[in-house]
Write an enzyme that holds these catalytic residues in place. Sequence first.
Site, PDB file in Angstrom:
ATOM      1  N   GLU A 166       0.799  -1.221   0.000  1.00  0.00           N
ATOM      2  CA  GLU A 166       0.000   0.000   0.000  1.00  0.00           C
ATOM      3  C   GLU A 166       0.841   1.285   0.000  1.00  0.00           C
ATOM      4  O   GLU A 166       0.854   2.057   0.981  1.00  0.00           O
ATOM      5  CB  GLU A 166      -0.963   0.005   1.196  1.00  0.00           C
ATOM      6  CG  GLU A 166      -1.944  -1.154   1.172  1.00  0.00           C
ATOM      7  CD  GLU A 166      -2.979  -1.117   2.289  1.00  0.00           C
ATOM      8  OE1 GLU A 166      -2.831  -0.319   3.221  1.00  0.00           O
ATOM      9  OE2 GLU A 166      -3.928  -1.896   2.225  1.00  0.00           O
ATOM     10  N   GLU A 351      -5.824  -8.197   0.212  1.00  0.00           N
ATOM     11  CA  GLU A 351      -6.486  -7.807   1.459  1.00  0.00           C
ATOM     12  C   GLU A 351      -7.916  -7.402   1.164  1.00  0.00           C
ATOM     13  O   GLU A 351      -8.181  -6.632   0.232  1.00  0.00           O
ATOM     14  CB  GLU A 351      -5.817  -6.580   2.116  1.00  0.00           C
ATOM     15  CG  GLU A 351      -4.580  -6.879   2.894  1.00  0.00           C
ATOM     16  CD  GLU A 351      -3.998  -5.639   3.567  1.00  0.00           C
ATOM     17  OE1 GLU A 351      -4.776  -4.760   3.997  1.00  0.00           O
ATOM     18  OE2 GLU A 351      -2.764  -5.571   3.654  1.00  0.00           O
TER      19      GLU A 351
HETATM   20  O1  IFM Z   1      -4.502  -3.112   9.019  1.00  0.00           O
HETATM   21  C1  IFM Z   1      -4.377  -2.559   7.740  1.00  0.00           C
HETATM   22  C2  IFM Z   1      -3.208  -3.178   7.003  1.00  0.00           C
HETATM   23  O2  IFM Z   1      -2.011  -3.025   7.695  1.00  0.00           O
HETATM   24  C3  IFM Z   1      -3.049  -2.549   5.638  1.00  0.00           C
HETATM   25  N1  IFM Z   1      -4.284  -2.534   4.922  1.00  0.00           N
HETATM   26  C4  IFM Z   1      -5.478  -2.077   5.586  1.00  0.00           C
HETATM   27  C5  IFM Z   1      -5.627  -2.784   6.918  1.00  0.00           C
HETATM   28  C6  IFM Z   1      -6.898  -2.310   7.635  1.00  0.00           C
HETATM   29  O3  IFM Z   1      -6.835  -0.935   7.882  1.00  0.00           O
END
Ligand code: IFM
Length: 440
Positions: A166, A351
């Site tokens: 990210e 994710e």
């Molecule tokens: O917890 C985070 C993760 O570290 C990165 N992506 C989003 C998740 C939820 O906010």
Amino acid sequence: MNFKRTDFPEGFLFGAATAAYQIEGHQFGGAGSTHWDTFAAGPGNVVRAETGAVACDHYHRFAEDLDLLKDAGMDAYRFSTSWARVMPDGQTVNPEGLDFYDRLVDAMLERGLKPFQTLYHWELPSALADQGGWMNRDTCERFGDFTDVITARIGDRVASVATINEPWCVAYLSHFLGHHAPGLRDIRATARAMHHILLAHGIGMSRLRAKGMDTCGIVLNFDHTDPVDDTPAAARAAATTDAIYNRWFIEAISKGTYPAEALEGFAPHMPANWQDDMALISQPIDFLGVNYYTRHKVSADDTAVWPHTQSEEGPGAKTQMGWEIYPDGLCGFLTRISRDYVGDMPIYVTENGMAWDDNVENGAVDDRERRQFISDHVLATRRAIDDGANVRGFFYWSLLDNYEWAFGYEKRFGLIHVDFDTLKRTPKASYHALKSGIAR
Ligand code: IFM
């Protein structure tokens, strides 16, 4: 769950994701201070000034956690390797840190889990933060050195490696909005971080290739962006937000360019000769990881600094984070990314998940909202495959309740409840439902 494994192409992977600082317990095993430790010590930055010092103590309990993954019938585990654990000052190797990841990867393989590694999931060693962190070009070379060291140790056994998790969060959320470490609100710092994090990706890719690694990519996050109404001003505001959030990174990687709408604000602050780095940044990758959570409605705000926009949540039901639940956005991004940017390259949903105020009652957690959320997003993924996107896997965020950065331990994303006093793990109803859904 309203899906079953056989609804997906042969070889489609189901897994869960975590990140080092959020679960391991950073005080164990000789890890060095990170910018998250110092950010948390600043006033008002993190709920209750909590850190990842103990977190879920995965460092000592990883066997139990991997057993739970295996018992759920998962195929793969997405984890990250902490730079500050492997090189506490960002440069000097900590043998204990390497030994830990060696044991961890072997333990995954013993359980038939494919190790999906992420190299950088946000815990920058403090010694490098002292030298400007992602504002400093030299951090990118240091990241390349870390890539070499960890790959020499576990590269022979991992199924895939993502360089950065990210980059929008690493750069914009942390240097412009100030919500994450290092907590800046500075456009010049942001422009540099927006570019340097991609340069680090490029250098990391070159180091991985030099070591013969062949399943390498990056994980980007995307946020569905709609104009708040049908005025031209809202359309322009949404387009600018989309350029900064959703196009900057993928266009750099797939085309070697940055979108004009975003450069309009960043150009005066970019590092000198940034154009010369674009070939390195856009070298071929083998897969793209897509993280998706929600959508926002965007309006123009002429009273605000560039990019002169305001974002608000959409009208649908919200998670514990206050994020709107909007599964169509996931299908939309998977098809858009494959159509406009990566073609037939494999994509993984690396994710997707939701936080909820889960409680253990009579030894169980009845998180029906999460069951529905997962079902709806897995089905959205299935629709994208029907529409032609080459999606090869889905990783739920997260395996365990964990350290949710600026929110401390307050927000629970896990399939498995963690009692942060006793560290007891309790699989939630969603864990059991997902297990039934993906059963062979
Ligand atoms: O917890 C985070 C993760 O570290 C990165 N992506 C989003 C998740 C939820 O906010």
